[in-house]
Design an enzyme around this catalytic site. Structure first.
Site, PDB file in Angstrom:
ATOM      1  N   HIS A   5      16.515 -61.553  44.647  1.00  0.00           N
ATOM      2  CA  HIS A   5      17.452 -62.634  44.289  1.00  0.00           C
ATOM      3  C   HIS A   5      18.458 -62.834  45.431  1.00  0.00           C
ATOM      4  O   HIS A   5      18.727 -63.953  45.854  1.00  0.00           O
ATOM      5  CB  HIS A   5      18.191 -62.279  42.991  1.00  0.00           C
ATOM      6  N   ASN A   6      19.002 -61.747  45.927  1.00  0.00           N
ATOM      7  CA  ASN A   6      19.997 -61.857  46.993  1.00  0.00           C
ATOM      8  C   ASN A   6      19.386 -62.366  48.296  1.00  0.00           C
ATOM      9  O   ASN A   6      20.023 -63.128  49.021  1.00  0.00           O
ATOM     10  CB  ASN A   6      20.693 -60.513  47.214  1.00  0.00           C
TER      11      ASN A   6
ATOM     12  N   SER B  19      23.967 -60.380  38.362  1.00  0.00           N
ATOM     13  CA  SER B  19      24.371 -61.431  39.293  1.00  0.00           C
ATOM     14  C   SER B  19      25.308 -62.428  38.646  1.00  0.00           C
ATOM     15  O   SER B  19      25.218 -62.686  37.446  1.00  0.00           O
ATOM     16  CB  SER B  19      23.148 -62.182  39.815  1.00  0.00           C
TER      17      SER B  19
ATOM     18  N   GLU C 160      19.180 -65.871  47.884  1.00  0.00           N
ATOM     19  CA  GLU C 160      20.564 -66.372  47.988  1.00  0.00           C
ATOM     20  C   GLU C 160      20.942 -66.569  49.478  1.00  0.00           C
ATOM     21  O   GLU C 160      21.515 -67.604  49.853  1.00  0.00           O
ATOM     22  CB  GLU C 160      21.483 -65.350  47.317  1.00  0.00           C
TER      23      GLU C 160
ATOM     24  N   LYS D  33      16.666 -57.903  41.716  1.00  0.00           N
ATOM     25  CA  LYS D  33      18.010 -58.347  42.113  1.00  0.00           C
ATOM     26  C   LYS D  33      18.116 -58.423  43.641  1.00  0.00           C
ATOM     27  O   LYS D  33      18.752 -59.337  44.188  1.00  0.00           O
ATOM     28  CB  LYS D  33      19.074 -57.390  41.556  1.00  0.00           C
TER      29      LYS D  33
HETATM   30  C1  6PG Z   1      25.426 -61.914  42.980  1.00  0.00           C
HETATM   31  C2  6PG Z   1      25.667 -61.712  44.460  1.00  0.00           C
HETATM   32  C3  6PG Z   1      26.393 -60.440  44.736  1.00  0.00           C
HETATM   33  C4  6PG Z   1      26.566 -60.148  46.223  1.00  0.00           C
HETATM   34  C5  6PG Z   1      27.395 -61.148  46.946  1.00  0.00           C
HETATM   35  C6  6PG Z   1      27.763 -60.784  48.372  1.00  0.00           C
HETATM   36  O1  6PG Z   1      24.248 -62.055  42.655  1.00  0.00           O
HETATM   37  O2  6PG Z   1      26.362 -61.956  42.215  1.00  0.00           O
HETATM   38  O3  6PG Z   1      24.438 -61.663  45.114  1.00  0.00           O
HETATM   39  O4  6PG Z   1      25.654 -59.408  44.157  1.00  0.00           O
HETATM   40  O5  6PG Z   1      27.159 -58.920  46.367  1.00  0.00           O
HETATM   41  O6  6PG Z   1      26.756 -62.369  46.966  1.00  0.00           O
HETATM   42  O7  6PG Z   1      26.684 -60.466  49.168  1.00  0.00           O
HETATM   43  P1  6PG Z   1      26.851 -60.394  50.753  1.00  0.00           P
HETATM   44  O8  6PG Z   1      28.188 -59.780  51.035  1.00  0.00           O
HETATM   45  O9  6PG Z   1      25.748 -59.558  51.292  1.00  0.00           O
HETATM   46  O10 6PG Z   1      26.806 -61.814  51.223  1.00  0.00           O
END
Ligand code: 6PG
Length: 475
Positions: free
Chosen positions: A185-186, A128, A189, A182
């Site tokens: 984590h997303n 990430s 996010e 991970k």
């Molecule tokens: C990271 C992000 C990355 C992710 C983007 C876009 O941890 O660096 O999570 O892995 O691909 O944030 O995600 P979306 O296109 O689903 O918003």
């Protein structure tokens, strides 16, 4: 053989990761890309990196010292499978293939099992931090075997972000554990981003402040307990002016949020595990809702509340929103860590939740001061059943809950959607409740399907003879 590590796939993330690796003492990096032009361009642009270019998998394998270690940075899905197959052809037992993309963890489990049969190690590693993180220091979440970690650990440690002197990388657990973490984590996010977006929307519609003025509010918040990368970049985005129209950029960007699937995976997995990640789910659904223009047009004429929204005290309202954001954020993280705990139990991974929060303190997209608090909570109580009940967070929730309720009430009264704020509050109240109407659900289930229920006053399983004399039987 001259290189100790290789990278396959030289799009931005792969190229940046390769440059990061090459910049660390002791690393020589072999690079391979499907189209040779990109390899040549990278070599030409970065002579300082000392890359060892390869133009075939055979050449790539020959350029690596043993155990050969390669990080794949290609598109998830079929491209990843094809690359793994090609590497398996040219690698030998003991070598290590790392998938550094955003793979869905069941795919990682499957790939690990298949590759392991050849004696080659397969490691799914969550990485990430976006492009910048890949170049200067990402947060890395590797799964895979202990044997692979022994070789890979020092290499990944050399490129990872550093938080309070500690590298943001840890061996999460076997096979798919790294990609699982991970994924969550997303999901977090997504929740963080949606909560920030709701806060912005409420302030804008409640106070009429301009995006630039709201940028100042976020910059101010970034000096307190909300300090985080996402709050910081929010201020930057809100301050940006469109060169063409002179309007705030945020007003020119089409309001339909994209998604590449990791949020949906987090929610799908949580549904299977029976873990209520309602804040993450609402954040994911909010993106879907935004992306249906035909339905939004069809609903545009549906009535909203009569009164307009105008808080009496703007400063107090903004402070309420800040507290609502913080409280909802605590819920989102509590739900995310709950999913990791449940996933670890289901897939037999021993995941150290404190270590996960520590490697998220820097490098990754959700990096924040807040993660240090989570790490402390798990250090004090490794078996903590519910993050939001840890003393620090329970205290923050008790300080913020009145404001949180006021914000959800105001949003509801004004007809401003705040799905993540309100679902987080419902989750909080749901877990707090002494009695839940789940008792009624059980009664209904027993009525129509003899699904049985348990009683509060004695053990056993019971059924009421609803269609006979309605007496109760013990089963
Ligand atoms: C990271 C992000 C990355 C992710 C983007 C876009 O941890 O660096 O999570 O892995 O691909 O944030 O995600 P979306 O296109 O689903 O918003």
């Amino acid at each position: 053989a001259a290189a100790n590590i290789g990278v396959v796939g030289l799009a931005v993330m792969g190229a940046n990761l390769a440059r990061n690796l090459a910049s660390r003492e002791g690393n020589t990096v072999a690079v391979l890309n499907r189209s040779p032009e990109r390899t040549d361009a990278l070599i030409a642009e970065h002579p300082e990196a000392g890359f060892v270019p390869a133009y075939s998998y055979e050449e790539f394998a020959a350029s690596l010292t043993r155990p050969r270690t390669a990080i794949i940075m290609v598109q998830a899905g079929a491209a990843t499978d094809a690359t793994i197959d090609a590497l398996v052809e040219v690698f030998e037992p003991g070598d290590i293939i790392v998938d550094g993309g955003n793979a869905f963890f069941p795919d990682t489990i499957r790939r690990e099992r298949t590759v392991r049969e050849t004696g080659i190690n397969f490691v799914g590693a969550g990485i990430s931090g976006g492009e910048e993180g890949a170049l200067n220091g990402p947060s890395i979440m590797p799964g895979g075997s202990d044997e692979a970690w022994a070789t890979l650990g020092p290499i990944l440690t050399s490129i990872a972000a550093v938080a309070d002197g500690e590298p943001c990388v840890a061996h999460i657990g076997h096979d798919g554990a790294g990609h699982f973490v991970k994924m969550v984590h997303n999901g977090i996010e997504y929740a963080d981003m949606q909560l920030i977006a709701e806060a912005y929307d409420l302030i804008r519609r409640g106070t009429g402040k301009s995006p630039a003025e709201i940028a100042d509010v976020f910059a101010e918040w970034n000096r307190g307990e909300l300090e985080s990368y996402l709050i910081e970049i929010t201020a930057e985005v809100l301050r940006q002016v469109d060169a063409e129209t002179g309007r705030p950029l945020v007003d020119v960007i089409l309001d339909q949020a994209g998604a590449k699937g990791t949020g949906a995976w987090t929610v799908q997995t949580a549904l299977s595990l029976g873990v209520p990640v309602s804040g993450i789910a609402e954040a994911t659904f909010a993106r879907s809702l935004s992306s249906h223009p035909e339905q939004r047009a069809a609903a545009a004429e549906l009535p909203g509340p009569a009164e307009t929204f105008a808080p009496l005290d703007e400063t107090a309202f903004i402070e309420d929103v800040r507290q609502a954001l913080y409280a909802s954020k605590i819920v989102a993280y509590s739900q995310g860590f709950d999913e990791i705990r449940a996933g670890a139990a289901e897939y037999d991974w021993s995941i150290d939740l404190g270590a996960v929060s520590r490697i998220w303190r820097a490098g990754c997209i959700i990096r924040a001061q807040f993660l240090g608090r989570i790490a402390e909570a798990y250090t004090e109580q490794p078996e903590l059943p519910l993050l939001m009940s840890a003393p620090y967070f329970a205290d923050a929730l008790s300080r913020g809950q009145a404001a949180w309720r006021r914000v959800v009430i105001a949003a509801t009264a004004a007809g401003i959607p705040a799905p993540a704020f309100s679902s987080s509050l419902s989750y909080y109240d749901g877990l707090r409740a002494e009695r839940l109407p789940a008792a009624l659900i059980q009664g209904q289930r027993d009525f129509f399907g003899a699904h049985t229920y348990r009683r509060v006053d004695r053990p056993g399983t019971f059924h009421t003879l609803w269609s006979a004399d309605r007496s109760e039987v013990r089963l």
